[in-house]
Every structure is written in C-alpha cells, then in structure tokens.
Write a protein that holds these residues in place. Structure first.
Motif, PDB file in Angstrom:
ATOM      1  N   MET A   1       0.843  -1.196   0.000  1.00  0.00           N
ATOM      2  CA  MET A   1       0.000   0.000   0.000  1.00  0.00           C
ATOM      3  C   MET A   1       0.877   1.243   0.000  1.00  0.00           C
ATOM      4  SD  MET A   1      -3.033   0.999   2.667  1.00  0.00           S
ATOM      5  CE  MET A   1      -3.901  -0.510   2.301  1.00  0.00           C
ATOM      6  N   ALA A   2       0.574   2.181  -0.897  1.00  0.00           N
ATOM      7  CA  ALA A   2       1.373   3.393  -1.014  1.00  0.00           C
ATOM      8  C   ALA A   2       1.201   4.276   0.216  1.00  0.00           C
ATOM      9  CB  ALA A   2       0.973   4.162  -2.266  1.00  0.00           C
ATOM     10  N   LEU A   3       2.228   5.050   0.512  1.00  0.00           N
ATOM     11  CA  LEU A   3       2.169   5.971   1.635  1.00  0.00           C
ATOM     12  C   LEU A   3       1.350   7.204   1.276  1.00  0.00           C
ATOM     13  CD1 LEU A   3       5.859   5.876   2.935  1.00  0.00           C
ATOM     14  CD2 LEU A   3       3.872   4.613   3.804  1.00  0.00           C
ATOM     15  N   LEU A   4       0.758   7.799   2.290  1.00  0.00           N
ATOM     16  CA  LEU A   4      -0.028   9.009   2.121  1.00  0.00           C
ATOM     17  C   LEU A   4       0.882  10.162   1.717  1.00  0.00           C
ATOM     18  CD1 LEU A   4      -3.073   9.656   2.656  1.00  0.00           C
ATOM     19  CD2 LEU A   4      -2.333  10.620   4.839  1.00  0.00           C
ATOM     20  N   THR A   5       0.418  11.012   0.784  1.00  0.00           N
ATOM     21  CA  THR A   5       1.188  12.171   0.345  1.00  0.00           C
ATOM     22  C   THR A   5       0.312  13.418   0.355  1.00  0.00           C
ATOM     23  OG1 THR A   5       0.665  12.106  -2.036  1.00  0.00           O
ATOM     24  CG2 THR A   5       2.406  10.616  -1.238  1.00  0.00           C
ATOM     25  N   ASP A   6       0.946  14.543   0.054  1.00  0.00           N
ATOM     26  CA  ASP A   6       0.211  15.802  -0.005  1.00  0.00           C
ATOM     27  C   ASP A   6      -0.720  15.884  -1.209  1.00  0.00           C
ATOM     28  OD1 ASP A   6       2.007  16.115  -2.100  1.00  0.00           O
ATOM     29  OD2 ASP A   6       3.136  17.728  -1.152  1.00  0.00           O
ATOM     30  N   LYS A   7      -0.717  14.886  -2.074  1.00  0.00           N
ATOM     31  CA  LYS A   7      -1.587  14.865  -3.251  1.00  0.00           C
ATOM     32  C   LYS A   7      -2.877  14.085  -2.990  1.00  0.00           C
ATOM     33  CE  LYS A   7       2.194  15.347  -6.587  1.00  0.00           C
ATOM     34  NZ  LYS A   7       3.210  15.645  -5.539  1.00  0.00           N
ATOM     35  N   ALA A   8      -3.060  13.565  -1.788  1.00  0.00           N
ATOM     36  CA  ALA A   8      -4.262  12.787  -1.473  1.00  0.00           C
ATOM     37  C   ALA A   8      -5.506  13.650  -1.633  1.00  0.00           C
ATOM     38  CB  ALA A   8      -4.170  12.249  -0.051  1.00  0.00           C
ATOM     39  N   ARG A   9      -6.520  13.066  -2.224  1.00  0.00           N
ATOM     40  CA  ARG A   9      -7.765  13.797  -2.427  1.00  0.00           C
ATOM     41  C   ARG A   9      -8.930  12.818  -2.482  1.00  0.00           C
ATOM     42  NH1 ARG A   9      -6.981  17.588  -5.557  1.00  0.00           N
ATOM     43  NH2 ARG A   9      -9.149  17.980  -6.121  1.00  0.00           N
ATOM     44  N   GLY A  10     -10.134  13.359  -2.488  1.00  0.00           N
ATOM     45  CA  GLY A  10     -11.325  12.522  -2.548  1.00  0.00           C
ATOM     46  C   GLY A  10     -11.951  12.338  -1.179  1.00  0.00           C
ATOM     47  N   VAL A  11     -12.475  11.157  -0.912  1.00  0.00           N
ATOM     48  CA  VAL A  11     -13.173  10.872   0.341  1.00  0.00           C
ATOM     49  C   VAL A  11     -12.521   9.690   1.042  1.00  0.00           C
ATOM     50  CG1 VAL A  11     -15.354  10.155   1.390  1.00  0.00           C
ATOM     51  CG2 VAL A  11     -15.358  11.788  -0.512  1.00  0.00           C
ATOM     52  N   PHE A  12     -12.008   9.943   2.247  1.00  0.00           N
ATOM     53  CA  PHE A  12     -11.509   8.899   3.135  1.00  0.00           C
ATOM     54  C   PHE A  12     -12.566   8.726   4.224  1.00  0.00           C
ATOM     55  CE2 PHE A  12      -7.857   9.633   0.754  1.00  0.00           C
ATOM     56  CZ  PHE A  12      -6.723   8.951   1.196  1.00  0.00           C
ATOM     57  N   VAL A  13     -13.330   7.670   4.141  1.00  0.00           N
ATOM     58  CA  VAL A  13     -14.436   7.497   5.080  1.00  0.00           C
ATOM     59  C   VAL A  13     -13.909   7.082   6.449  1.00  0.00           C
ATOM     60  CG1 VAL A  13     -16.565   6.251   5.587  1.00  0.00           C
ATOM     61  CG2 VAL A  13     -16.020   6.850   3.224  1.00  0.00           C
ATOM     62  N   ILE A  14     -14.385   7.779   7.482  1.00  0.00           N
ATOM     63  CA  ILE A  14     -14.114   7.356   8.854  1.00  0.00           C
ATOM     64  C   ILE A  14     -14.984   6.142   9.142  1.00  0.00           C
ATOM     65  CG2 ILE A  14     -14.320   7.964  11.291  1.00  0.00           C
ATOM     66  CD1 ILE A  14     -12.148   9.541  10.165  1.00  0.00           C
ATOM     67  N   SER A  15     -14.367   5.003   9.346  1.00  0.00           N
ATOM     68  CA  SER A  15     -15.119   3.762   9.533  1.00  0.00           C
ATOM     69  C   SER A  15     -15.667   3.647  10.949  1.00  0.00           C
ATOM     70  CB  SER A  15     -14.212   2.564   9.245  1.00  0.00           C
ATOM     71  OG  SER A  15     -14.898   1.346   9.480  1.00  0.00           O
ATOM     72  N   VAL A  16     -16.893   3.156  11.037  1.00  0.00           N
ATOM     73  CA  VAL A  16     -17.405   2.752  12.337  1.00  0.00           C
ATOM     74  C   VAL A  16     -16.720   1.441  12.729  1.00  0.00           C
ATOM     75  CG1 VAL A  16     -19.646   3.846  11.994  1.00  0.00           C
ATOM     76  CG2 VAL A  16     -19.339   1.436  11.361  1.00  0.00           C
ATOM     77  N   THR A  17     -16.752   1.149  14.002  1.00  0.00           N
ATOM     78  CA  THR A  17     -16.298  -0.151  14.492  1.00  0.00           C
ATOM     79  C   THR A  17     -17.538  -0.946  14.879  1.00  0.00           C
ATOM     80  OG1 THR A  17     -14.234   0.807  15.338  1.00  0.00           O
ATOM     81  CG2 THR A  17     -14.873  -1.363  16.169  1.00  0.00           C
ATOM     82  N   PRO A  18     -17.860  -2.011  14.155  1.00  0.00           N
ATOM     83  CA  PRO A  18     -19.091  -2.757  14.451  1.00  0.00           C
ATOM     84  C   PRO A  18     -18.935  -3.661  15.680  1.00  0.00           C
ATOM     85  CG  PRO A  18     -18.365  -3.074  12.158  1.00  0.00           C
ATOM     86  CD  PRO A  18     -17.217  -2.484  12.917  1.00  0.00           C
ATOM     87  N   PHE A  19     -19.995  -3.711  16.474  1.00  0.00           N
ATOM     88  CA  PHE A  19     -20.056  -4.609  17.621  1.00  0.00           C
ATOM     89  C   PHE A  19     -21.318  -5.456  17.523  1.00  0.00           C
ATOM     90  CE2 PHE A  19     -17.671  -0.895  19.168  1.00  0.00           C
ATOM     91  CZ  PHE A  19     -16.523  -1.515  19.624  1.00  0.00           C
ATOM     92  N   LYS A  20     -21.267  -6.614  18.127  1.00  0.00           N
ATOM     93  CA  LYS A  20     -22.463  -7.432  18.262  1.00  0.00           C
ATOM     94  C   LYS A  20     -23.312  -6.891  19.411  1.00  0.00           C
ATOM     95  CE  LYS A  20     -20.005 -11.501  16.542  1.00  0.00           C
ATOM     96  NZ  LYS A  20     -19.561 -12.899  16.841  1.00  0.00           N
ATOM     97  N   ASP A  21     -24.527  -7.380  19.513  1.00  0.00           N
ATOM     98  CA  ASP A  21     -25.416  -6.885  20.557  1.00  0.00           C
ATOM     99  C   ASP A  21     -24.858  -7.112  21.961  1.00  0.00           C
ATOM    100  OD1 ASP A  21     -27.280  -5.959  18.735  1.00  0.00           O
ATOM    101  OD2 ASP A  21     -28.458  -7.814  18.767  1.00  0.00           O
ATOM    102  N   ASP A  22     -24.003  -8.129  22.109  1.00  0.00           N
ATOM    103  CA  ASP A  22     -23.419  -8.391  23.421  1.00  0.00           C
ATOM    104  C   ASP A  22     -22.169  -7.560  23.693  1.00  0.00           C
ATOM    105  OD1 ASP A  22     -21.478  -9.554  21.829  1.00  0.00           O
ATOM    106  OD2 ASP A  22     -21.756 -11.590  22.582  1.00  0.00           O
ATOM    107  N   GLY A  23     -21.807  -6.657  22.752  1.00  0.00           N
ATOM    108  CA  GLY A  23     -20.662  -5.780  22.949  1.00  0.00           C
ATOM    109  C   GLY A  23     -19.351  -6.307  22.412  1.00  0.00           C
ATOM    110  N   SER A  24     -19.330  -7.515  21.897  1.00  0.00           N
ATOM    111  CA  SER A  24     -18.090  -8.066  21.342  1.00  0.00           C
ATOM    112  C   SER A  24     -17.837  -7.532  19.940  1.00  0.00           C
ATOM    113  CB  SER A  24     -18.144  -9.597  21.322  1.00  0.00           C
ATOM    114  OG  SER A  24     -19.218 -10.052  20.520  1.00  0.00           O
ATOM    115  N   LEU A  25     -16.588  -7.505  19.562  1.00  0.00           N
ATOM    116  CA  LEU A  25     -16.193  -6.996  18.253  1.00  0.00           C
ATOM    117  C   LEU A  25     -16.742  -7.892  17.149  1.00  0.00           C
ATOM    118  CD1 LEU A  25     -14.388  -4.792  16.910  1.00  0.00           C
ATOM    119  CD2 LEU A  25     -12.479  -6.414  17.095  1.00  0.00           C
TER     120      LEU A  25
END
Length: 308
Positions: A1-25
């Motif tokens: 995977m390429a390293l981030l540079t000053d030319k980065a553009r577009g949309v980098f989505v902040i991901s949610v962290t999903p959990f089960k109903d019991d709180g486990s990952l």
C-alpha cells in the motif's frame, strides 16, 4: 500500500467499528462495512478515529481492526488514528500500523495543550518519535479536543514538520482557515492535502474554498463522494442540490452524544453492519428517535427521486 502524500484527495471514510449486541467486536461486519464504503466510491479509509470508538477497544482489538481493514481495503490507503497523550503508546501503535501496511497515521493534540509553544513542541516530539518515514495527518478538531490551532501556528507546523502531509480540517467556524492556507501556498508555502470532517456539514463550501475532499463518516457515504467530485469539478450548484437532499439527516446526525447512534442505525438498516450496537458506554436510539430518522429517510428518498 502506497504511503499518504500531499496529493491525497477525494473521500476517506471514517469507519465505524461494528459490535455485536453483546458488545463483542464483530469482525464479519467490519469486513462488510469496509466493502460497503469502497463500493460507495471511497478513495481511502480511516480507522480508530473519534467516531470509531477507539478508546473502547483493547490493544489487541485495535490491532485486529487495523489488520482486518488493511487486508480488506483492495489496496486503497488506510489511515490509522493513533492519538494519545503518551508518545510511547502513540509510537508503538503507529509503527505496528505502518508495518501492517497503513498509509499514514492521524494525530490530534491532547486536550491539556493550551499555548502555541506546547502544541508545536508536542508535534515536534511526536514526529521525532515516529521517524520521518511515517506520514502524519494533523487532526484540527477544537470542538472535541478544546485545542485551538491558529492560522499562524498551522503554518509553523507545516514549515517545520514535512512529514505532516495532510490536515484533517474540523475547525468550526473554519472556512477562512482553508482559504488562508491555500493563499499561503500560492506565495510559496509547501502544499498539504486538506480533507474535512464535521460529518460533512460544510462540505460544498469547504471544497469550493480549496479542500481536497472529506475525511468523515455518514450513513450515505456515496453522498460525500458525489458532492466532493461535483464541487471539485466546479459544478457547485449540482453538488449543492445533492447535498441539500441529504442535509436534514446530516443535521440530525450532528446531535452531540447520539450522532454515532444515528449513523450506526442507518448503516444497519442499509445492511452494512449487522447491529447498530455501540460498546458501552454508548447511546442507543429510542423508538421516537428511530421514527424521526425513518421520516427523514423517506423525505430524503423522495427528494433524490425528484432530482433524478
């Protein structure tokens, strides 16, 4: 995977962290939501951000999230949130993330920093601990951190620390900061990428001011992608029309304390995650709030059909 540079553009989505109903990952849902973001047109992903419930994860779980998303990201850049007042912990997580293939790390200033000298010294030390080969995203989010980074201080950070290649802009009001940054670049300051947060609530104006896109989350990431693309190509009216169709839900999601619950509810409804659960402590939508979201979704769908 390429390293981030000053030319980065577009949309980098902040991901949610999903959990089960019991709180486990929920790692299966993490795979599913990663695929969901990429299918919506995301140019990159950010994990363990403030809306990723990072402080609720154990160290082992954080490593699992990093590894899983990078492996699933189809070569798209993945930024890892590593913010910590302790530089030893920050450095350890950063180096582990980079070893797994992360494109860079995101660092917000600790809440106890108050003066320009303190902030500058913190980032000097953090960058020194990381090493010059680790690209850094500077998260400027005073509403959450209470740390104010002035235009002048931002310029010093850019001038002195070349590994800061991106600003995650979340100052509010802060549109003028984008304009001043781009004006300084025209006069000779090195360029950095600017991706904006705050749930995308000012996205059309931010891109029109010179931002390169968004680094934020929303239940409909395809809106962030469409608006960023249209606005960056100068079609600001069409960008605004599409944005306005989603704006009531964007606004509803901005409620402090329940915003993530709204986002997870919508993502679960769309099948991106199995459960809207947050790990405790965390808010859940009651029946009345769910009904309000459902009403907004119906109106949003109607408006989008009218736009064609």
């Amino acid at each position: 995977m390429a390293l981030l540079t000053d030319k980065a553009r577009g949309v980098f989505v902040i991901s949610v962290t999903p959990f089960k109903d019991d709180g486990s990952l929920d790692l299966d849902s993490l795979d599913r939501v990663t695929d969901f973001y990429l299918s919506a047109g995301a140019d990159g992903l950010t994990v363990l951000g403030m809306m990723g419930e990072a402080p609720k994860l154990t160290g082992g779980e954080s490593r699992q999230v990093i590894q899983r998303v990078i492996a699933r990201a189809q070569g798209k850049p993945v930024v890892v949130g590593v913010s910590s007042p302790g530089l030893a912990a920050l450095t350890e997580v950063s180096h582990e993330a980079m070893a797994q293939g992360a494109a860079g790390v995101m660092i917000a200033p600790p809440m106890n920093l108050r003066t320009d000298a303190q902030i500058l010294n913190y980032y000097r030390q953090a960058c020194g601990f990381l090493g010059t080969d680790v690209p850094v995203v500077l998260q400027d989010f005073p509403l959450a951190t209470t740390v104010q980074i002035s235009d002048e201080l931002l310029g010093r950070l850019i001038d002195e620390l070349p590994q800061i290649v991106m600003l995650k802009h979340e100052d509010w009001p802060g549109l003028s900061k984008i304009s001043k940054l781009r004006e300084a670049e025209k006069k000779g300051r090195r360029r950095i990428s600017v991706l904006c947060g705050n749930g995308g609530v000012f996205l059309p104006e931010e891109v029109a001011r010179g931002a390169d896109g968004a680094m934020t989350g929303f239940g409909f990431p395809e809106m962030l992608v469409q608006v960023t693309d249209l606005a960056s190509r100068g079609d600001i009216e069409r960008a605004q029309d599409i944005f306005d169709a989603y704006l009531p839900l964007v606004r509803y999601e901005q409620q402090p304390g329940v915003g993530l619950a709204v986002r997870k509810y919508v993502l679960a409804k769309r099948g991106a995650i199995a459960s809207a659960a947050q790990r405790q402590p965390g808010a859940q939508l009651d029946a009345l709030a769910q009904a309000e979201v459902e009403r907004l979704l119906r109106r949003q769908d109607k408006r989008l059909k009218e736009l064609g």
